[in-house]
Scaffold this active site. Structure first.
Site, mmCIF file in Angstrom:
data_model
loop_
_atom_site.group_PDB
_atom_site.id
_atom_site.type_symbol
_atom_site.label_atom_id
_atom_site.label_comp_id
_atom_site.label_asym_id
_atom_site.label_seq_id
_atom_site.Cartn_x
_atom_site.Cartn_y
_atom_site.Cartn_z
ATOM 1 N N GLU A 30 104.721 64.458 -31.946
ATOM 2 C CA GLU A 30 103.588 63.963 -31.077
ATOM 3 C C GLU A 30 104.371 63.697 -30.452
ATOM 4 O OE1 GLU A 30 101.151 66.370 -32.429
ATOM 5 O OE2 GLU A 30 102.018 66.293 -34.185
ATOM 6 N N GLU A 42 104.006 74.394 -29.228
ATOM 7 C CA GLU A 42 104.789 73.842 -30.866
ATOM 8 C C GLU A 42 106.020 74.278 -31.331
ATOM 9 O OE1 GLU A 42 102.331 71.687 -32.190
ATOM 10 O OE2 GLU A 42 100.524 71.944 -31.021
HETATM 11 ZN ZN LIG Z 1 102.422 70.269 -32.094
#
Ligand SMILES: [Zn+2]
Length: 861
Positions: free
Chosen positions: A302, A324
């Site tokens: 994160e 991602e």
């Molecule tokens: Zn992520």
């Protein structure tokens, strides 16, 4: 919803510049009121503005002085504000007042409730989850990642509550009736999906990083010490990223908040990151080594997004993989730097690369980059292809370009696109400039088409040589579990390693190539398992590698690679079960956790599903016992030995779990004794062993063990421990206890909705009988699940968890018929994958069932 709604982006004649937003959440009746003045740039004259809005009442809307007529389009989640005359080009002020409910569906602005363990009182909180497209459930807004703006947020909350947003508090003033107005500093320009708020009662621990950024970890009241480990991770991580990206963390503070109910594992809101409790909190006495690893990785993930995602944002959801995949790769780089004892790259190979390779060998996979239309399609791409394959191709690219060029390209990219948006090709361009390599030419073959190659290799003495060299013939084709009709080809960076440690690199750009290497006792492709491909060795080369494995000459990741590839080749029909199980036997000498964990998982997913179907579970358990016992003995038994590292703790637990589930008599007896002492409070089981012992007891016990486990669950306030217990309940073999687990899920008083799908998944993975019972339960209660999980990513996860591992065309047909009658557009691909899996398993069973039976005959029940 019976089909996918056709999707339109918002009109481009206006865009937001600044939102000045005031929110008043009411935690008594779970509603909120909002007011905002949006500075809007009118780009072309228009009589109307179209914004995203869902589940909101808009009471008034004015542009400068002109009143708007308000009309909603519910399917498109938009509101149209129409005006009598055209709005002039230039800036103006859009004033809106609106209201909504703090929902219980973990999206938008929603409620979450926990019990204060010191007082037993219920604590009500309100938090946000706006990604991917739910900011519109809290405020009318231009809810697309490219439409960035600044935010001035004010919250009116009870005096005794904590209110948090992306930025630090700027000022607070008392207003009437016990309310306080908390104003936050203006945010940098950012996307709506990164805006966040949290209101409630929390405790926190705090520290500063080396750049004086204030770091806080917020926990439920009374549990602040559980935030210490994550705080330590954050304190080490921010400077690491600053150095790696050559850009300082852009905000003055960073809060990490443990949220009792969260649909995702965590969410990277800029400056206010939210986490499931199990992804953030570590209890010194009750958390396992595996949890520490997980927390370090998720915090690292994160925080990487604070740059990669938040500072530079994908242009559209098609490029989600870049956010991602990148964060999922660099989280390992960061944890490896901060916690070298974790040997985290080996874990990467298991958690990311292997998962991606399994999913991407299906016909129903998808390319990393997919065109995305409606929001319901976005949910489906938060999957192992975006995260795990994305991370794996970036790891391969990083290895190919080398760290320096990679870093250089990355900082160019971040610098060029900061406070803005970018797409995949722009990263390739920056990396190409830095490295001088044809990045776009190579990477396009990995991101725009699905699948990956099988590299076949054979060796012979090189011609015109005095026997000192080998010539390797290398060729590629698409690797698939099913029939292979694809003509796809990849541009593959390939590395070859010889027994003497010589490494040779080549870039395979054609169907086949030849390469010379010095003659050696063995030659292995893909050292370190960095390349995103499977390798099929000639028989002689494989024999040499197995011998090297037994002599202890292959590295941990190479042993992993070999075993992982062979299971995949078996599933694809290129290796017989007898050959496979001979290799598995050679792994009895193995002593590292990750290799064992993968081997055991592969045995369960590939062979045990066949064994269940054949009704040979008893023989299978004997096989597992004789396989695992020597390694368990070498661990020195049940208790941690002086000098044991992180890996041994994990290995011991994994082997006890395998032996316990297989019913190994002395392991079960010892587990029983330890479980009894644990339940009576006489001697707590070390956290690392709890999962193994709980599952052993549930699968080998009955009602009393089940009750004892529920009792333990009631006594703990640590979600990690609750999770552990909930997921072990499914191991129970008694049909009545299985029904009790189902009841726990629907009653909702012990199992939170976010956890229910994993609890059901654990039942489903226990045995064929359990799998079918779970599926029947889902079908009978489908209306309930639809109602509770409507519009949520958890619904497709439920399908994934429960429909996997079937092994017959009858089961596949049953699932197919059900979803034809009950369409689920947001999980279409998951359903296809489950059906394909079941049919592939059935094919393997038809091919190898008899051989498997013969093999297991020597393991008497
Ligand atoms: Zn992520």
């Amino acid at each position: 919803m019976s089909g996918k709604t056709e999707f339109k982006k918002l009109p481009t004649h206006s865009r937001p510049i600044n939102y000045n937003l005031t929110l008043t959440p009411n935690l008594l009746d779970f509603t909120f009121k909002g007011q905002q003045v949006v500075t809007v740039e009118i780009i072309e004259p228009t009589n109307s503005l179209v914004l995203n809005s869902a589940e909101l009442e808009i009471e008034t809307a004015k542009f400068n002085d002109a009143e708007a007529e308000i009309s909603f389009n519910e399917p498109e989640e938009t509101v149209k504000l129409s005006f009598n005359s055209a709005l002039p080009v230039g800036r103006g002020q859009l004033s809106l007042s609106f209201s909504g409910a703090l929902n219980n569906r973990m999206k938008g602005f929603y409620r979450t409730v926990y019990t204060d363990s010191s007082t037993g009182a219920e604590v009500r909180c309100a938090v946000t989850q706006f990604a991917p497209t739910d900011a519109r459930r809290c405020l009318p807004c231009w809810d697309e990642p490219e439409l960035k703006a600044t935010f001035d947020v004010t919250m009116l909350v009870d005096k005794d509550l904590i209110a948090l947003s992306n930025m630090p508090e700027q000022s607070r003033s008392d207003i009437s009736s016990g309310l306080v107005s908390v104003k936050f500093q203006q945010s940098p320009i950012m996307s709506t999906y990164l805006l966040a708020f949290a209101v409630g009662r929390f405790d926190y621990v705090e520290d500063f990083d080396s750049d004086n950024v204030l770091l806080r970890v917020y926990t439920p009241a009374g549990r602040r010490e559980q935030g210490r480990f994550a705080l330590d991770v954050a304190r080490k991580t921010l400077p690491f990223y600053k150095d790696f990206f050559s850009v300082a963390y852009p905000l003055p503070k960073l809060d990490l908040v443990a949220v009792p109910d969260l649909a995702f594992g965590a969410m990277e809101n800029w400056g206010l990151v939210t986490y499931r409790e199990t992804a953030l909190l570590v209890d010194t006495d009750n958390s396992s080594a595996a949890t520490k690893e997980r927390v370090a990785l998720i915090v690292g993930h994160e925080l990487a997004h604070q740059w990669f995602g938040n500072l530079v944002t994908m242009q559209w959801w098609t490029h989600l993989w870049l956010n991602e995949g990148f964060a999922s790769w660099i989280q390992y780089l960061c944890v490896d730097q901060c916690y070298p004892e974790f040997d985290i790259w080996t874990r990467f190979v298991k958690s990311d690369l292997s998962r991606a390779l399994v999913l991407d060998a299906l016909d129903s996979s998808h390319p990393i980059e997919v065109p995305i239309g409606s929001p319901c399609e976005i949910d489906e791409i938060f999957d192992a292809i975006s995260y795990c394959k994305g991370a794996s191709v970036i790891r391969m690219l990083h290895e190919w370009l080398g760290q320096e060029a990679f870093r250089d390209g990355l900082s160019r990219y971040l610098d060029r696109h900061k406070y803005s948006n970018a797409q995949t090709e722009q990263l390739w361009k920056a990396l190409e400039e830095a490295s001088g390599q044809p990045v776009d030419f190579v990477m396009g073959t990995w991101t725009k088409q699905m699948g990956y190659p099988l590299i076949s290799v054979s060796a012979k003495p090189a011609d015109n040589d005095d026997g000192q060299q080998l010539e390797l013939s290398i060729s590629q084709e698409r690797f698939q579990f099913g029939s292979n009709s694809s003509l796809a080809a990849w541009r593959v960076p390939i590395q070859v390693l010889t027994a003497e440690g010589v490494k040779i690199n080549l870039l395979l750009t054609e169907k086949s190539a030849a390469v010379r290497v010095p003659k050696a006792a063995w030659v292995k492709l893909n050292p370190g398992f960095v390349g995103v491909y499977r390798t099929l060795y000639s028989e002689e080369m494989l024999t040499d590698l197995i011998a090297a494995l037994q002599r202890g000459q292959l590295s941990q990741r190479d042993r992993f690679n070999l075993e992982s590839d062979l299971f995949a080749l078996f599933s694809a029909g290129r290796l017989s079960i007898v050959q496979l199980l001979q290799v598995v036997d050679a792994y009895k000498v193995e002593q590292f956790y990750t290799v064992w964990a993968d081997l055991l998982d592969n045995l369960a997913a590939t062979i045990q599903v066949l064994v269940d179907q054949l009704g040979l579970s008893q023989q299978w358990r004997s096989f597992v016992c004789q396989l695992c016992e020597p390694a368990f003995q070498r661990c020195g038994g049940w208790d941690a030995q002086p000098g044991d590292g992180h890996d041994v703790a994990l290995l011991r637990a994994a082997l006890i779990r395998a032996l316990g589930l297989a019913g190994h008599p002395s392991v079960v007896a010892e587990a029983r004794a330890r479980f009894a002492r644990h339940c009576s409070g006489e001697c707590a089981i070390p956290a690392d062993l709890r999962d193994s012992i709980y599952r052993t007891m549930l699968s080998n016990g009955g009602g009393p063990e089940f009750e004892a486990a529920l009792d333990l669950m009631d006594k703990t306030d640590l979600q990690e421990e609750k999770d552990r217990i909930q997921r072990s309940l499914g191991s129970s073999r008694d049909p009545q206890l299985r029904q009790r687990v189902f009841q726990l899920v629907v009653s909702g008083d012990k199992v939170r909705l976010q956890d229910s799908i994993y609890v059901l998944g654990s039942v489903s993975s226990a045995s064929l009988e359990s799998r079918r019972a779970t599926w029947r339960f889902i079908k009978c209660n489908w209306a309930w699940f639809q109602e509770k999980l409507r519009g949520q990513i958890l619904l497709s996860r439920l399908v994934q968890q429960v429909c996997k591992n079937f092994c017959s065309s009858e089961d596949a047909e049953d699932i197919e018929t059900f979803f034809q009658a009950n369409p689920l557009p947001s999980a279409e691909r998951n359903i296809k994958q489950a059906l394909e899996n079941a049919r592939l398993n059935a094919r393997v069973l038809a091919r190898e069932g008899r051989n498997l039976e013969n093999f297991l005959a020597k393991f008497d029940a």
